[in-house]
Write an enzyme that holds these catalytic residues in place. Structure first.
Site, PDB file in Angstrom:
ATOM      1  N   SER A 215       0.827  -1.205   0.000  1.00  0.00           N
ATOM      2  CA  SER A 215       0.000   0.000   0.000  1.00  0.00           C
ATOM      3  C   SER A 215       0.866   1.263   0.000  1.00  0.00           C
ATOM      4  O   SER A 215       1.734   1.415  -0.851  1.00  0.00           O
ATOM      5  CB  SER A 215      -0.950  -0.055   1.204  1.00  0.00           C
ATOM      6  OG  SER A 215      -1.950   0.920   1.125  1.00  0.00           O
ATOM      7  N   ASP A 435      -8.485  -3.980  -7.109  1.00  0.00           N
ATOM      8  CA  ASP A 435      -8.095  -3.352  -5.845  1.00  0.00           C
ATOM      9  C   ASP A 435      -8.755  -1.979  -5.747  1.00  0.00           C
ATOM     10  O   ASP A 435      -8.684  -1.176  -6.678  1.00  0.00           O
ATOM     11  CB  ASP A 435      -6.568  -3.220  -5.811  1.00  0.00           C
ATOM     12  CG  ASP A 435      -6.026  -2.663  -4.511  1.00  0.00           C
ATOM     13  OD1 ASP A 435      -6.809  -2.220  -3.656  1.00  0.00           O
ATOM     14  OD2 ASP A 435      -4.793  -2.664  -4.360  1.00  0.00           O
ATOM     15  N   HIS A 464      -6.749  -5.888  -1.116  1.00  0.00           N
ATOM     16  CA  HIS A 464      -5.660  -4.919  -1.059  1.00  0.00           C
ATOM     17  C   HIS A 464      -4.574  -5.510  -0.168  1.00  0.00           C
ATOM     18  O   HIS A 464      -4.751  -5.671   1.030  1.00  0.00           O
ATOM     19  CB  HIS A 464      -6.187  -3.615  -0.464  1.00  0.00           C
ATOM     20  CG  HIS A 464      -5.162  -2.537  -0.320  1.00  0.00           C
ATOM     21  ND1 HIS A 464      -4.581  -1.924  -1.412  1.00  0.00           N
ATOM     22  CD2 HIS A 464      -4.629  -1.939   0.779  1.00  0.00           C
ATOM     23  CE1 HIS A 464      -3.735  -0.997  -0.979  1.00  0.00           C
ATOM     24  NE2 HIS A 464      -3.737  -0.992   0.340  1.00  0.00           N
TER      25      HIS A 464
END
Length: 529
Positions: A215, A435, A464
């Site tokens: 991320s 995502d 994710h």
């Protein structure tokens, strides 16, 4: 934002002694890297801090300059964790980061070391760290404790009064940060965190680091690679931030993707009508969800879950479909049985913000508001977010208010780093096509910007954070790369494609297709990262 794992203890750093060597450099970049500090290198003093799940975990701390351009000035403390290598073949430190900004990486080191194949993990010192301001690092930010205390105003500013109430909250948070942390906020940014990473590298005695980030951690890693290309040995980025949109545009893009993911959840509920009895038509299930939202806006469940808290509860389902059965049960119980107990429980588990969440949000805003420019005229926010809401209502205004302190932030903003790079060894990128938090296009963009990178795509995947979460195909590419540096090479947009795992089953079947490892990972990654 999801509750974070408990912070681990740190130990005081001592001045460097003998440094263990790492393997010969695997590659060299041509760009000159800036010096992180000219002060004596500190060597962490590791102490046992193992847990039941991660018994070999060790902890330490490291002092770094608050301002890296003033290395002899005020210093702050970073909390570190480590699972040491055990194999004769040693490939150096593997720094790991769960994202955020604001995520604690201490426990992630234990998770990564245990989730990788044993023979692969044994070749690395897996290093976790709490970035500046986070968790067990000192000072840890908490601008306004209880900022998310329920019940908050409805996120959708359907009246001027509601908009004013939400604006007042955003302004108050920004003002509180400026009052409490005026000295720190100018140094809460991605580049400063990257300088800290290089200080960790130096303290470990490593000429190069290996890095694995999820991320926001992908942006952190890409910026490190830009500033210190000659110090990157291996680089893994999973669920990739689009660096061309940091951070205002990226958040608007998220809103569309989260709306699509929420629709996928509602379609799954319709598919499993036998369990949830909310109808077989996804559109009608969606109507019931928004009817539930409207009812909670007028009468919050147990004076705790209003419309905004409902969104907070269901947004995590956009990050990880392993939460879908729990969210569907809460939805069904509220609509069909007029019982809010499961909904409040789901809010407590997925949506409520505790002290570590307050810390995470304080760091999130401090870094994102400082990293890049945000509109300072609220009229632009109003226009842009109503336009998004018209097409993607699920998270649009909730996300707008989450980021709204940046419209009133007490520091000025920096210019984003151009992460494009031609000086790296082969790097490995992972991206799911659906995502929501970091939409697919970001992975493709970074693939093009990092010359020689390899992109592995999870086709049809909507989670994710996709490696070390139960998909053996993805994990094989990861293990191969960490073992010998090999990456796949394909002829199209993706260099390799893995099929996604099946969606979960309703809990009533006593079966699930989501691994416990996946649930553990997504607890560590949290949300809004």
């Amino acid at each position: 934002m999801k509750k974070r794992a408990a912070a681990l203890c740190g130990a005081a750093a001592v001045l460097a002694g003998m440094i263990t060597s790492i393997p010969a450099d695997a590659s060299a970049g041509s760009a000159a890297a800036p010096r992180t500090t000219s002060t004596p290198t500190a060597k962490p003093a590791w102490k046992k801090c193992g847990t039941t799940d991660y018994p070999t975990l060790q902890c330490a701390s490291l002092k770094v300059p608050l301002d890296h351009t003033n290395p002899y000035g005020e210093r702050i403390t970073l909390a570190l964790s480590r699972v040491p290598h055990t194999a004769k073949t040693y490939q150096g430190p593997l720094l790991v980061n769960p994202g955020g900004p604001g995520g604690s990486g201490l426990t992630l080191a234990g998770f990564v070391a245990s989730a990788l194949p044993k023979d692969v993990a044994a070749q690395y010192d897996v290093i976790g760290f709490d970035p500046r301001g986070v968790g067990a690092s000192k000072p840890a930010l908490d601008c306004k404790p209880g900022h998310f205390k329920p019940v908050r105003p409805d996120s959708v500013p359907s009246t001027r009064a509601i908009e004013k109430a939400n604006l007042a909250r955003a302004k108050a948070f920004a003002e509180a940060c400026g009052t409490k942390y005026a000295k720190l906020l100018p140094y809460m940014d991605t580049v400063s965190a990257v300088r800290d990473m290089d200080a960790i590298r130096a303290a470990l005695g490593a000429k190069k680091i290996n890095y694995f980030g999820y991320s926001y951690g992908t942006y952190l890693g890409a910026v490190y690679a830009k500033l210190y290309p000659q110090r990157v040995r291996r680089l893994v980025l999973d669920s990739i931030v689009d660096p061309t949109g940091v951070w205002y545009d990226d958040n608007l893009s998220q809103d569309y993707a989260f709306n699509d993911r929420h629709l996928a959840f509602l379609a799954w509920v319709a598919k499993n009508d036998a369990a949830y009895k909310l109808g077989t038509d996804p559109a009608k299930v969606e109507a019931k969800w928004y009817a539930m939202r409207a009812a909670l806006a007028k009468n919050p469940a147990q004076k705790k879950v209003g419309a905004s808290e409902l969104e907070d509860t269901f947004i995590p389902g956009g990050y990880y479909n392993g939460y879908w059965p729990y969210l569907a049960e809460a939805f069904s119980s509220y609509v069909n049985d007029k019982n809010s107990d499961a909904l409040v429980e789901a809010y407590d588990n997925f949506g409520a913000v505790d002290a570590s969440g307050d810390n995470g949000y304080s760091v999130y805003t401090s870094v994102q508001c400082r990293d890049a420019s945000w509109p300072r005229d609220w009229r632009q926010w109003r226009e842009d977010n109503w336009a998004v809401y018209d097409k993607a209502p699920f998270m649009a205004w909730n996300n707008a208010w989450y980021n709204a302190p940046c419209a009133f932030w007490p520091t000025d903003s920096l210019r984003p780093v151009d992460i494009s790079n031609r000086h790296l060894p082969p790097t490995l990128l992972f991206q799911a096509t659906n995502d929501a938090a970091t939409p697919y296009e970001g992975g493709v963009t970074v693939h093009h910007q990092l010359r020689g990178s390899s992109l592995v795509v999870e086709q049809g995947g909507g989670n994710h954070g996709i490696t070390l979460s139960g998909n053996a195909c993805l994990d094989k590419y990861l293990a191969t790369y960490l073992t010998d540096g090999e990456v796949p090479h394909g002829g199209g947009e993706a260099d390799a494609v893995c099929q996604t795992l099946p969606d979960p089953k309703p809990l009533s079947t006593k079966a699930t297709s989501t691994s416990s490892r996946g649930s553990t990972l997504h607890t560590l990654l949290g949300h809004r990262g």
